[in-house]
Design an enzyme around this catalytic site. Structure first.
Site, PDB file in Angstrom:
ATOM      1  N   HIS A  18      15.622   2.305   1.599  1.00 18.17           N
ATOM      2  CA  HIS A  18      15.141   2.713   0.185  1.00 18.17           C
ATOM      3  C   HIS A  18      15.282   3.974  -0.055  1.00 18.17           C
ATOM      4  O   HIS A  18      14.709   4.902  -0.053  1.00 18.17           O
ATOM      5  CB  HIS A  18      13.448   2.312   0.371  1.00 18.17           C
ATOM      6  N   HIS A  20      17.262   5.701  -3.699  1.00 25.94           N
ATOM      7  CA  HIS A  20      18.117   5.493  -5.056  1.00 25.94           C
ATOM      8  C   HIS A  20      18.840   6.858  -4.951  1.00 25.94           C
ATOM      9  O   HIS A  20      18.654   7.960  -5.062  1.00 25.94           O
ATOM     10  CB  HIS A  20      17.048   5.774  -6.159  1.00 25.94           C
ATOM     11  N   HIS A 198      11.311  -3.862  -6.007  1.00 26.07           N
ATOM     12  CA  HIS A 198      10.091  -2.803  -6.114  1.00 26.07           C
ATOM     13  C   HIS A 198       8.944  -3.803  -6.333  1.00 26.07           C
ATOM     14  O   HIS A 198       9.123  -4.433  -7.631  1.00 26.07           O
ATOM     15  CB  HIS A 198      10.249  -1.698  -6.806  1.00 26.07           C
ATOM     16  N   GLU A 201       3.981  -0.710  -5.879  1.00 28.14           N
ATOM     17  CA  GLU A 201       4.030   0.434  -5.826  1.00 28.14           C
ATOM     18  C   GLU A 201       2.890   1.013  -7.003  1.00 28.14           C
ATOM     19  O   GLU A 201       2.004   1.609  -6.520  1.00 28.14           O
ATOM     20  CB  GLU A 201       5.536   1.051  -6.321  1.00 28.14           C
ATOM     21  N   ASP A 279      13.020   7.400  -0.913  1.00 30.91           N
ATOM     22  CA  ASP A 279      13.007   7.100  -2.271  1.00 30.91           C
ATOM     23  C   ASP A 279      14.002   7.951  -3.137  1.00 30.91           C
ATOM     24  O   ASP A 279      15.252   7.541  -3.518  1.00 30.91           O
ATOM     25  CB  ASP A 279      11.598   7.105  -2.708  1.00 30.91           C
ATOM     26  N   ASP A 280      13.462   9.075  -3.705  1.00 30.46           N
ATOM     27  CA  ASP A 280      14.118   9.679  -4.481  1.00 30.46           C
ATOM     28  C   ASP A 280      14.080  11.296  -3.783  1.00 30.46           C
ATOM     29  O   ASP A 280      13.359  12.188  -4.217  1.00 30.46           O
ATOM     30  CB  ASP A 280      13.597   9.859  -5.833  1.00 30.46           C
TER      31      ASP A 280
HETATM   32  N1  ADE Z   1      13.853   4.414  -9.588  1.00 29.35           N
HETATM   33  C1  ADE Z   1      13.847   5.279  -8.713  1.00 29.35           C
HETATM   34  N2  ADE Z   1      12.778   5.419  -8.051  1.00 29.35           N
HETATM   35  C2  ADE Z   1      11.878   4.612  -8.262  1.00 29.35           C
HETATM   36  C3  ADE Z   1      10.724   4.144  -7.746  1.00 29.35           C
HETATM   37  N3  ADE Z   1      10.039   4.929  -6.823  1.00 29.35           N
HETATM   38  N4  ADE Z   1      10.119   3.177  -8.554  1.00 29.35           N
HETATM   39  C4  ADE Z   1      10.583   2.507  -9.389  1.00 29.35           C
HETATM   40  N5  ADE Z   1      11.972   2.751  -9.871  1.00 29.35           N
HETATM   41  C5  ADE Z   1      12.572   3.937  -9.381  1.00 29.35           C
HETATM   42 ZN    ZN Z   2      12.187   3.366  -5.273  1.00 30.12          ZN
END
Ligand code: ADE
Ligand code: ZN
Length: 336
Positions: A18, A20, A198, A201, A279-280
């Site tokens: 996971h 992005h 997703h 969350e 994630d990011d």
């Molecule tokens: N796009 C990038 N990160 C995300 C996240 N945590 N939740 C939803 N969309 C995303």
């Molecule tokens: Zn994500």
């Protein structure tokens, strides 16, 4: 946490499921690409941009994340972004990475689909050739856009299906339930693509259930809110449904207040196939091992949990059974 456990977390083989790729763009690279491409940014400096990373919820992050991606114009930009991530992943002993990308973030700005996918794919190929790191690309549909837009994106992806292992669903969760994308996910299933989404969350447990029943997903991205629904939790455990949990993301986006409040240990205790992911990472304060270390420092997690999480990551990967077994054997050897 003792040094031996910290070393083990660093050293253990792991898969990231996971990430992005647009969320791996560090502020320094955003500024370098802005200059290279003559793109004007709303922030005067790297420091000013970093100061803006004070998020209150998912949407407040997404607004900045999409702005950051505006510097990506050429195939080489996508390559450089992906290569930078893969180097970080390698340092964390990530042996297999399944990478999300958001084509609509680029095509909506007039950047052709093939520019984005070819740059990302070439970096993955180089990581495989140079380091033996395996990986795959998962194309995400932006759920704040329409299903019709998702179908257009799938059309653009058709000549590139050999570079994609699956599809996902991301962006603003609340108000955009999984069932909005029922038909496009059904089509992707017919095309033999893996499916993830997703869910849970920020959105309610019902979104997790609908992702399973309507989108037929094979993994739930995040899914941390499942614990609010005992029947759903029991089902996820029984089915061995993987959850790609992203601890530092959940803290930065205020899903939980503090590291010590995260439910990772509770998910594992409930018998869920949880994994740890970044994630990011450029926006949330850390890559894979930073996520592991933050959780093991804050929660009552031990060596056996590290083993479980590393193992879960390969079991949940979209790899054939032989490759999964080889990785799981490597995890076992690391803990022997
Ligand atoms: N796009 C990038 N990160 C995300 C996240 N945590 N939740 C939803 N969309 C995303
Ligand atoms: Zn994500």
């Amino acid at each position: 946490m003792d040094q031996a456990l910290r070393d083990l977390l660093q050293r253990m083989p792991k898969a990231e499921l996971h990430i992005h790729i647009e969320g791996s763009l560090e502020p320094e690279l955003i500024f370098a690409l802005a200059e290279r491409n003559q793109v004007k940014l709303d922030y005067p400096s790297v420091e000013a941009l970093r100061r803006a990373y004070a998020f209150t919820d998912l949407q407040s992050f997404l607004d900045i994340y999409y702005a950051g991606a505006s510097v990506l114009l050429k195939e080489q930009d996508f390559y450089d972004m992906t290569w930078a991530y893969l180097q970080k992943a390698r340092q964390d002993n990530v042996r297999h990475a399944e990478i999300f990308f958001d084509p609509q973030t680029h095509t909506d700005r007039g950047v052709p689909f093939e520019i984005a996918i070819n740059g990302i794919h070439r970096a993955l190929q180089d990581a495989r050739a140079q380091w033996g790191m395996s990986g795959g690309l998962i194309m995400c549909f932006l759920r704040h856009l329409s299903e019709e837009d998702a179908f257009k994106t799938l059309e653009q992806a058709m000549p590139h299906l050999d570079k994609i292992i699956g599809v996902g669903l991301d962006s603003s969760e609340r108000g955009h339930p999984p069932e909005k994308f029922a038909r496009v996910f059904a089509r992707c299933g017919e095309l033999g693509l893996h499916r993830v989404a997703h869910a849970g969350e920020e959105g309610p447990p019902e979104y997790i259930r609908n992702a399973l029943d309507i989108l037929k997903v094979e993994r739930i991205d995040h899914g941390v809110r499942c614990l609010e629904d005992p029947a759903l939790t029991e089902r996820l455990a029984r089915e061995g449904m993987p959850l790609t949990v992203c601890p530092l993301s959940n803290i930065k986006l205020r899903v939980f207040d503090r590291n010590a409040d995260h439910n990772l240990r509770a998910l594992l205790d409930a018998g869920l196939a949880a994994t740890v992911n970044s994630d990011d990472p450029a926006y949330f304060g850390g890559y894979m091992n930073d996520n592991f270390i933050a959780m093991f420092e804050a929660l009552p997690l031990e060596r056996r949990h590290a083993w479980q999480l590393a193992r879960n990551s390969f079991v949940a990967a979209f790899l054939d059974e032989d490759k999964k077994k080889a990785f799981v054997d490597e995890v076992d050897a690391c803990f022997a």
